[in-house]
Design a protein around this motif. Structure first.
Motif, PDB file in Angstrom:
ATOM      1  N   SER A 162      41.004  25.469 -70.418  1.00 58.33           N
ATOM      2  CA  SER A 162      41.880  26.632 -70.576  1.00 58.33           C
ATOM      3  C   SER A 162      41.010  27.837 -70.297  1.00 58.33           C
ATOM      4  O   SER A 162      40.088  28.143 -71.047  1.00 58.33           O
ATOM      5  CB  SER A 162      42.461  26.676 -71.982  1.00 58.33           C
ATOM      6  N   CYS A 163      41.234  28.479 -69.166  1.00 51.66           N
ATOM      7  CA  CYS A 163      40.376  29.615 -68.844  1.00 51.66           C
ATOM      8  C   CYS A 163      41.210  30.868 -68.680  1.00 51.66           C
ATOM      9  O   CYS A 163      42.339  30.825 -68.228  1.00 51.66           O
ATOM     10  CB  CYS A 163      39.515  29.319 -67.615  1.00 51.66           C
ATOM     11  N   ILE A 164      40.662  31.974 -69.131  1.00 50.37           N
ATOM     12  CA  ILE A 164      41.323  33.259 -68.942  1.00 50.37           C
ATOM     13  C   ILE A 164      40.767  33.869 -67.666  1.00 50.37           C
ATOM     14  O   ILE A 164      39.554  33.970 -67.501  1.00 50.37           O
ATOM     15  CB  ILE A 164      41.060  34.188 -70.140  1.00 50.37           C
ATOM     16  N   GLU A 165      41.661  34.213 -66.753  1.00 48.43           N
ATOM     17  CA  GLU A 165      41.212  34.741 -65.459  1.00 48.43           C
ATOM     18  C   GLU A 165      41.194  36.257 -65.483  1.00 48.43           C
ATOM     19  O   GLU A 165      42.175  36.881 -65.841  1.00 48.43           O
ATOM     20  CB  GLU A 165      42.183  34.307 -64.355  1.00 48.43           C
ATOM     21  N   HIS A 166      40.071  36.815 -65.101  1.00 50.67           N
ATOM     22  CA  HIS A 166      40.003  38.258 -64.920  1.00 50.67           C
ATOM     23  C   HIS A 166      39.773  38.519 -63.435  1.00 50.67           C
ATOM     24  O   HIS A 166      38.723  38.167 -62.902  1.00 50.67           O
ATOM     25  CB  HIS A 166      38.850  38.853 -65.732  1.00 50.67           C
ATOM     26  N   ASP A 221      20.810  39.260 -66.431  1.00 55.79           N
ATOM     27  CA  ASP A 221      20.405  39.898 -67.688  1.00 55.79           C
ATOM     28  C   ASP A 221      21.164  39.329 -68.886  1.00 55.79           C
ATOM     29  O   ASP A 221      20.598  39.171 -69.966  1.00 55.79           O
ATOM     30  CB  ASP A 221      20.653  41.416 -67.626  1.00 55.79           C
ATOM     31  N   ILE A 222      22.459  39.064 -68.709  1.00 57.77           N
ATOM     32  CA  ILE A 222      23.212  38.547 -69.857  1.00 57.77           C
ATOM     33  C   ILE A 222      23.404  37.031 -69.759  1.00 57.77           C
ATOM     34  O   ILE A 222      24.181  36.455 -70.521  1.00 57.77           O
ATOM     35  CB  ILE A 222      24.578  39.275 -70.043  1.00 57.77           C
ATOM     36  N   GLY A 223      22.708  36.395 -68.809  1.00 58.16           N
ATOM     37  CA  GLY A 223      22.683  34.926 -68.759  1.00 58.16           C
ATOM     38  C   GLY A 223      23.984  34.287 -68.322  1.00 58.16           C
ATOM     39  O   GLY A 223      24.352  33.216 -68.821  1.00 58.16           O
ATOM     40  N   LEU A 224      24.696  34.901 -67.390  1.00 62.41           N
ATOM     41  CA  LEU A 224      25.939  34.304 -66.896  1.00 62.41           C
ATOM     42  C   LEU A 224      25.750  33.790 -65.462  1.00 62.41           C
ATOM     43  O   LEU A 224      25.089  34.437 -64.659  1.00 62.41           O
ATOM     44  CB  LEU A 224      27.066  35.337 -66.901  1.00 62.41           C
ATOM     45  N   PRO A 225      26.331  32.620 -65.167  1.00 62.33           N
ATOM     46  CA  PRO A 225      26.260  32.143 -63.777  1.00 62.33           C
ATOM     47  C   PRO A 225      27.075  33.061 -62.866  1.00 62.33           C
ATOM     48  O   PRO A 225      28.142  33.534 -63.250  1.00 62.33           O
ATOM     49  CB  PRO A 225      26.886  30.751 -63.836  1.00 62.33           C
ATOM     50  N   CYS A 226      26.539  33.297 -61.678  1.00 62.65           N
ATOM     51  CA  CYS A 226      27.159  34.230 -60.733  1.00 62.65           C
ATOM     52  C   CYS A 226      27.078  33.619 -59.341  1.00 62.65           C
ATOM     53  O   CYS A 226      25.991  33.366 -58.830  1.00 62.65           O
ATOM     54  CB  CYS A 226      26.405  35.559 -60.797  1.00 62.65           C
ATOM     55  N   ILE A 274      33.177  42.121 -68.203  1.00 57.28           N
ATOM     56  CA  ILE A 274      32.516  40.815 -68.219  1.00 57.28           C
ATOM     57  C   ILE A 274      31.686  40.673 -69.490  1.00 57.28           C
ATOM     58  O   ILE A 274      31.673  39.622 -70.124  1.00 57.28           O
ATOM     59  CB  ILE A 274      31.648  40.627 -66.948  1.00 57.28           C
ATOM     60  N   GLU A 275      30.999  41.766 -69.881  1.00 60.47           N
ATOM     61  CA  GLU A 275      30.187  41.700 -71.102  1.00 60.47           C
ATOM     62  C   GLU A 275      31.061  41.466 -72.333  1.00 60.47           C
ATOM     63  O   GLU A 275      30.683  40.751 -73.251  1.00 60.47           O
ATOM     64  CB  GLU A 275      29.388  43.000 -71.272  1.00 60.47           C
ATOM     65  N   GLN A 276      32.257  42.072 -72.306  1.00 62.59           N
ATOM     66  CA  GLN A 276      33.165  41.896 -73.451  1.00 62.59           C
ATOM     67  C   GLN A 276      33.769  40.495 -73.488  1.00 62.59           C
ATOM     68  O   GLN A 276      34.075  39.973 -74.559  1.00 62.59           O
ATOM     69  CB  GLN A 276      34.282  42.950 -73.389  1.00 62.59           C
ATOM     70  N   ASN A 277      33.969  39.881 -72.318  1.00 59.74           N
ATOM     71  CA  ASN A 277      34.536  38.533 -72.243  1.00 59.74           C
ATOM     72  C   ASN A 277      33.677  37.677 -71.332  1.00 59.74           C
ATOM     73  O   ASN A 277      34.039  37.432 -70.192  1.00 59.74           O
ATOM     74  CB  ASN A 277      35.965  38.584 -71.653  1.00 59.74           C
ATOM     75  N   MET A 297      36.577  33.409 -66.995  1.00 60.96           N
ATOM     76  CA  MET A 297      36.212  33.390 -65.586  1.00 60.96           C
ATOM     77  C   MET A 297      36.521  34.740 -64.928  1.00 60.96           C
ATOM     78  O   MET A 297      37.625  35.265 -65.079  1.00 60.96           O
ATOM     79  CB  MET A 297      37.034  32.281 -64.905  1.00 60.96           C
ATOM     80  N   HIS A 298      35.528  35.297 -64.251  1.00 58.50           N
ATOM     81  CA  HIS A 298      35.740  36.588 -63.595  1.00 58.50           C
ATOM     82  C   HIS A 298      35.665  36.442 -62.082  1.00 58.50           C
ATOM     83  O   HIS A 298      34.736  35.833 -61.555  1.00 58.50           O
ATOM     84  CB  HIS A 298      34.676  37.594 -64.055  1.00 58.50           C
ATOM     85  N   LEU A 299      36.651  36.967 -61.399  1.00 60.18           N
ATOM     86  CA  LEU A 299      36.691  36.920 -59.947  1.00 60.18           C
ATOM     87  C   LEU A 299      36.550  38.350 -59.434  1.00 60.18           C
ATOM     88  O   LEU A 299      37.364  39.210 -59.767  1.00 60.18           O
ATOM     89  CB  LEU A 299      38.025  36.330 -59.482  1.00 60.18           C
TER      90      LEU A 299
END
Lengths: 268, 268
Positions: free
Chosen positions: B27-31, B75-80, B49-52, B1-3
């Motif tokens: 279990s989520c890793i927070e960035h 482009d990389i298919g992630l929800p935003c 984000i691309e790396q994780n 998960m990226h904030l």
């Protein structure tokens, strides 16, 4: 503006603060309805909304309460936004799993909770230069001239789990010698524009109705004090943050970034 | 998960905490990417984000940055998800006025800010029964048995602008006599289940590696102490809060509601 939460309303207060920054001229009356768990409590809130119509923002998790609120708002033509909905929707789709019923969260005795409690205790015991003997246990030490938000920044960082001490920098009062032997804690200097510091200090004197020397609010004296701290930080390689145009949260975010960067570079 | 935030990420951290309560098993890793103001900073975040890969939640105000982020995620298919978008949209429609560009907010020297600073100073000076002579200046006084979150609750209330003192309730140690002469401050007792208190106290002892009397962690002793405080509160008409299943924020919300109710009834 009505904020309705089944909990403490924290998230809504943060969102409201963002809205206010973008609509500075807006004069809005805030009605905060917290701990709304039952239809009776919700109906009470709706009564107040009808008396003082305005935008409704909510973080209700319970589906029944949400539907009831949305229907009531639709009936009287008020916008009603579930501010968590999109994030929950995205996560549910990503995990392909609906969220558990969001009921009142209990205080959980997890490690993060204890870390926070310990960090808050530490900040209280190490406010304003107290207990220099245990500074080596700190994660962060803030060294700042008077009225650069040392205390609130310490508390904020402690809330994020970092053991934080703060030490005043005052011309003619040497820092505790322990400081210069430390390696682990991130030591950060805090300064601000002399103008801002002088204004803060004058306000403080007004409030306390005490009589302190003029030197405390003299811009020339403050500038000299700030320059001394700047030179000290440069000499020791301690990062320095000018808090003049920053909120407590922003200053804290910069410090957390500094710590993360240092940890990253140590891991490499 | 990226904030991703152009500020301190406060709002996102609160929303994340709601998400975690509903997805306890996740279990989520927070960035956390804070203070993102430039395309360079955003591109750096996108690299991570691309790396994780994971869900992206943001509170970016700048339209150019938002578009860049949304396009990159697509482009990389992630929800935003722009978590403030719906609230901003509703307000813009309601006021029929677009928001001002949301640039980095500066620390504003408004009254609310000074009230908060003063309240925090007050809480620091009146933690754990210190300075009973100035308790009459408090808005709130918390009286609680050891390990019922008095300090963090005081700090939280101070952050909301309320001058808060806290006093430990200990069997055999009378409260400062000043307390019984007060009319203005809202006095609130804090208790918790003896089981929880005992667990907290044992954890504290482990952490401090000190040796205190067994009585401190004895459930029988704790129960007696809690009952004494209950009786005292009943006798004086002070509200009592059981913090066992409550977070700091919830306890604080209850206290703020109590103060508002009392003010409402005084106005009537």
């Amino acid at each position: 503006m009505h904020l309705i939460s089944d909990s403490s309303g924290e998230t809504l207060l943060h969102i409201l603060s963002s809205l206010k920054k973008a609509y500075r001229d807006m004069s809005c009356i805030e009605h905060l309805h917290t701990m709304v768990h039952t239809t009776t409590q919700l109906d009470l809130a709706m009564l107040q909304i009808e008396q003082n119509p305005g935008i409704v923002l909510h973080t209700l998790g319970d589906a029944r309460l949400r539907k009831r609120l949305e229907a009531a708002c639709r009936d009287i033509g008020l916008p009603c936004v579930g501010v968590l909905d999109e994030a929950f929707g995205a996560l549910a789709a990503y995990l392909n799993q609906p969220p558990a019923a969001r009921i009142t969260p209990g205080a959980s005795l997890d490690d993060a909770y204890f870390t926070r409690m310990q960090a808050l205790d530490f900040a209280m015991l190490h406010d304003d230069g107290q207990n220099p003997g245990s500074l080596h246990k700190a994660d962060v030490i803030l060294i700042g001239v008077s009225r650069t938000s040392k205390t609130p920044t310490s508390i904020y960082l402690a809330n994020r789990g970092l053991k934080t001490a703060n030490i005043p920098y005052i011309t003619g009062h040497p820092l505790p010698p322990e400081v210069f032997a430390l390696h682990r804690p991130m030591i950060v200097g805090l300064i601000a524009s002399p103008l801002l510091v002088a204004e803060h200090r004058r306000k403080r004197l007004d409030m306390d109705k005490t009589h302190m020397a003029d030197v405390y609010t003299s811009k020339r004296h403050i500038s000299a004090e700030i320059n001394e701290l700047k030179e000290l930080c440069a000499r020791r390689g301690w990062p320095l943050i000018d808090v003049t145009r920053r909120s407590i949260e922003e200053t804290a975010a910069i410090i957390i970034n500094l710590i993360n960067e240092r940890e990253d570079s140590r891991r490499r």
